[in-house]
Design a protein around this motif. Structure first.
Motif, PDB file in Angstrom:
ATOM      1  N   ILE A 125       0.647  -1.095  -0.057  1.00  0.00           N
ATOM      2  CA  ILE A 125      -0.089  -0.048  -0.140  1.00  0.00           C
ATOM      3  C   ILE A 125       1.053   1.161   0.202  1.00  0.00           C
ATOM      4  N   LYS A 126       2.035   1.205   0.444  1.00  0.00           N
ATOM      5  CA  LYS A 126       3.041   2.353   0.347  1.00  0.00           C
ATOM      6  C   LYS A 126       3.542   2.676  -0.817  1.00  0.00           C
ATOM      7  N   ALA A 158      -2.684 -11.875   1.372  1.00  0.00           N
ATOM      8  CA  ALA A 158      -4.149 -11.282   1.922  1.00  0.00           C
ATOM      9  C   ALA A 158      -3.946 -10.854   3.099  1.00  0.00           C
ATOM     10  N   ASN A 159      -3.306  -9.800   3.334  1.00  0.00           N
ATOM     11  CA  ASN A 159      -3.095  -9.058   4.509  1.00  0.00           C
ATOM     12  C   ASN A 159      -3.307  -7.548   4.448  1.00  0.00           C
ATOM     13  N   TYR A 160      -2.719  -6.969   5.560  1.00  0.00           N
ATOM     14  CA  TYR A 160      -3.049  -5.409   5.801  1.00  0.00           C
ATOM     15  C   TYR A 160      -2.183  -4.581   4.804  1.00  0.00           C
ATOM     16  N   ALA A 161      -1.066  -5.157   4.376  1.00  0.00           N
ATOM     17  CA  ALA A 161       0.008  -4.401   3.818  1.00  0.00           C
ATOM     18  C   ALA A 161       0.026  -4.336   2.255  1.00  0.00           C
ATOM     19  N   GLN A 164      -4.797  -5.474  -2.886  1.00  0.00           N
ATOM     20  CA  GLN A 164      -5.357  -6.921  -3.598  1.00  0.00           C
ATOM     21  C   GLN A 164      -5.718  -6.719  -4.954  1.00  0.00           C
ATOM     22  N   LYS A 168      -6.957  -1.976  -9.047  1.00  0.00           N
ATOM     23  CA  LYS A 168      -7.549  -1.197  -7.839  1.00  0.00           C
ATOM     24  C   LYS A 168      -6.974   0.333  -8.114  1.00  0.00           C
ATOM     25  N   GLU A 216     -18.211 -17.844 -17.166  1.00  0.00           N
ATOM     26  CA  GLU A 216     -19.015 -17.933 -16.165  1.00  0.00           C
ATOM     27  C   GLU A 216     -20.316 -17.494 -16.074  1.00  0.00           C
ATOM     28  N   ARG A 219     -22.672 -20.546 -17.253  1.00  0.00           N
ATOM     29  CA  ARG A 219     -22.402 -21.749 -16.924  1.00  0.00           C
ATOM     30  C   ARG A 219     -23.876 -22.117 -16.011  1.00  0.00           C
ATOM     31  N   ALA A 221     -25.849 -23.247 -12.886  1.00  0.00           N
ATOM     32  CA  ALA A 221     -25.478 -23.157 -11.460  1.00  0.00           C
ATOM     33  C   ALA A 221     -25.553 -24.745 -11.023  1.00  0.00           C
ATOM     34  N   THR A 222     -24.821 -25.202 -10.120  1.00  0.00           N
ATOM     35  CA  THR A 222     -24.792 -26.310  -9.679  1.00  0.00           C
ATOM     36  C   THR A 222     -25.715 -26.415  -8.358  1.00  0.00           C
ATOM     37  N   SER A 224     -28.524 -26.406  -5.806  1.00  0.00           N
ATOM     38  CA  SER A 224     -29.926 -26.240  -5.604  1.00  0.00           C
ATOM     39  C   SER A 224     -30.316 -25.054  -6.458  1.00  0.00           C
TER      40      SER A 224
ATOM     41  N   MET B 157       4.904   1.354   8.019  1.00  0.00           N
ATOM     42  CA  MET B 157       3.513   1.659   7.310  1.00  0.00           C
ATOM     43  C   MET B 157       3.470   3.213   6.869  1.00  0.00           C
ATOM     44  N   PRO B 158       2.458   3.466   6.165  1.00  0.00           N
ATOM     45  CA  PRO B 158       2.602   4.843   5.711  1.00  0.00           C
ATOM     46  C   PRO B 158       2.046   5.772   6.765  1.00  0.00           C
ATOM     47  N   TYR B 161      -1.559   5.834   7.913  1.00  0.00           N
ATOM     48  CA  TYR B 161      -2.198   4.480   8.046  1.00  0.00           C
ATOM     49  C   TYR B 161      -2.877   4.779   9.472  1.00  0.00           C
ATOM     50  N   VAL B 172      -7.348  -9.488   9.556  1.00  0.00           N
ATOM     51  CA  VAL B 172      -6.202  -9.967   8.778  1.00  0.00           C
ATOM     52  C   VAL B 172      -6.090  -9.149   7.443  1.00  0.00           C
ATOM     53  N   GLY B 173      -7.263  -8.864   6.816  1.00  0.00           N
ATOM     54  CA  GLY B 173      -7.338  -7.812   5.545  1.00  0.00           C
ATOM     55  C   GLY B 173      -7.606  -8.864   4.414  1.00  0.00           C
ATOM     56  N   GLY B 174      -6.996  -8.532   3.123  1.00  0.00           N
ATOM     57  CA  GLY B 174      -7.281  -9.238   2.204  1.00  0.00           C
ATOM     58  C   GLY B 174      -8.982  -9.187   1.897  1.00  0.00           C
TER      59      GLY B 174
END
Lengths: 252, 191
Positions: A125-126, A158-161, A164, A168, A216, A219, A221-222, A224, B157-158, B161, B172-174
């Motif tokens: 993110i930085k 998959a974390n805070y830093a 994703q 984006k 997708e 496709r 749906a599987t 129910s 960190m920035p 933040y 945790v994020g993501g």
């Protein structure tokens, strides 16, 4: 030849004129064509002779297509590495993978001289505002390849830093999967980018692999799935097949 | 490395100098650790650094730990080293979380968001200049304030933040990724 002569024999013969698009059969005929080209440059050719010369020696195309061809085959990537993917990215300019074959071996050290950015690694993110600034400084037209799982989707981070997915905060043209992708994969992604620049985004793989209707959104749906859901999927599948047939009609 | 009796001797001497400052000792895997009162940490470190016979002059590392849900919740760990004797001593200051919920011990109220009161401890930069960046890192990730630090702000960190990301109650994020095993739970982005 007589002994002591200049060892040079001069033969004079009349050469016939070549018809348009005919391959010269001898060096002499090629020479005639070259002389005619010289006449053209001097402005000596006129009328039908000029027309014939143009049809057999000039390739006509649209300016747009010529520009795209030039762009696709002369890309200047920015020297920019983010993480471990950068090691794989560096080797694409090596003799083993040799991206010089596709005209992109000249990595520029300044974004102002580059027109392609390879996001080779996770985007913290930085780092995101820095990358965005680099992208904004690059020349138009510009392209971005997100290399590897991390810059495409966050990957294992998959974390805070870590952002994703780099799309984006900036437009991304090509996503190359892998962790890290092999250099061949990156070169393949680069070729895809070239085809995209040329106006052929290679969307026909479903036809090649006989997989029309497996999108997708088309496709079934599987599990129910209700009657309405199943009907909606059937309709979407028909749409997909019809769309593909339309595409096939255009290209064929 | 002081052995287990050596550690007890240090704890005994410390207790004579500053009564009640040593809360416990801990010796495992050949590593000696003193658990101490955070209010006295500066006196203790100075004593360990300057007393003849101790002379732990080098601060090899300083880091934070979050022991949630244990109480006290935080630990600030000092790894000291005596270079001539090659002896290492770990000092752990047990730090309570003032932002925690007093009615339910172990239940955090702050959620790592940085909008509550933060735990505080004295900075040891005056004793060990190397601690400056280490303390900034602990502040950055755990939200532990070091009183008297010359320039206490985020280091990794920035700067804008919000939150203390290495706390155990920090999310945790993501974001969820759709696979075949969870496609019924994750929203379908393509619909």
């Amino acid at each position: 030849m007589a002994k002591g002569s200049a060892r040079l024999e001069i033969k004079r013969e009349k050469l016939r004129a070549l018809s348009p698009l005919e391959e010269p059969r001898s060096p002499a005929e090629l020479r005639v064509r070259q002389l005619r080209a010289r006449d053209l440059l001097r402005g000596d050719l006129e009328g039908p002779a000029l027309e014939r010369h143009v049809t057999e020696s000039v390739l006509t195309t649209t300016l747009d297509r010529a520009m795209r061809w030039g762009r696709a085959n002369s890309i200047f990537p920015a020297t920019f590495g983010l993480a471990c993917c950068a090691i794989e990215m560096m080797s694409i300019v090596s003799p083993r993978y040799d991206i010089a074959r596709f005209g992109a071996e000249n990595m520029r050290a300044s974004p102002r001289q580059a027109d392609m950015l390879i996001l080779s690694g996770r985007v913290a993110i930085k780092m995101a505002p820095v990358i965005r600034r680099l992208y904004d400084q690059m020349l138009e037209p510009k392209w971005v390849i997100a290399m590897g799982a991390c810059s495409s989707s966050g990957g294992m981070f998959a974390n805070y830093a870590v952002v994703q997915g780099a799309d984006k905060f900036m437009p991304v043209d090509i996503h190359v999967p892998g962790c890290p992708p092999r250099p061949e994969a990156l070169v393949y992604g680069f070729n895809k980018l070239q085809r995209m620049i040329l106006g052929n985004p290679d969307s026909g793989w479903r036809r090649r692999y006989n997989a029309i209707g497996t999108e997708e959104w088309a496709r079934p749906a599987t599990g129910s799935a209700s009657m309405e859901e199943a009907e909606a999927y059937a309709a979407a599948r028909e749409l997909s097949v019809a769309h593909d047939a339309e595409l096939a009609g255009e290209s064929g | 490395m002081p052995d287990a009796p050596g550690l007890e001797l240090i704890a005994h001497d410390l207790d004579e100098t500053a009564a009640g400052s040593v809360l416990g000792t801990y010796y495992e895997h050949g590593q000696a650790c003193l658990i101490v009162d955070p209010e006295r940490i500066l006196d203790l470190l100075r004593w360990l650094r300057d007393t003849p016979g101790q002379e732990y002059r080098f601060l090899a590392s300083l880091h934070g730990v979050d022991y949630l849900p244990a109480e006290p919740r935080f630990g600030v760990v000092y790894e000291l080293l005596n270079m001539p004797r090659v002896e290492r001593l770990r000092v752990r200051a047990a730090l309570a979380d003032p932002g925690g919920d007093p009615s339910e011990p172990g239940r955090p109220r702050s959620r790592g968001r940085g909008d509550d009161r933060l735990p505080e401890i004295d900075s040891c930069v005056s004793l060990f200049p190397t601690a400056e960046f280490h303390e900034r890192e602990v502040y950055d990730f755990f939200g532990i304030v070091f009183r008297g630090h010359p320039d206490l702000r985020r280091i990794l960190m920035p700067e804008d933040y919000v939150g203390w990301p290495q706390r155990r109650d920090f999310p945790v994020g993501g974001e969820p990724v759709i696979f075949t095993h969870n496609e019924r739970e994750v929203p379908r982005w393509y619909e």
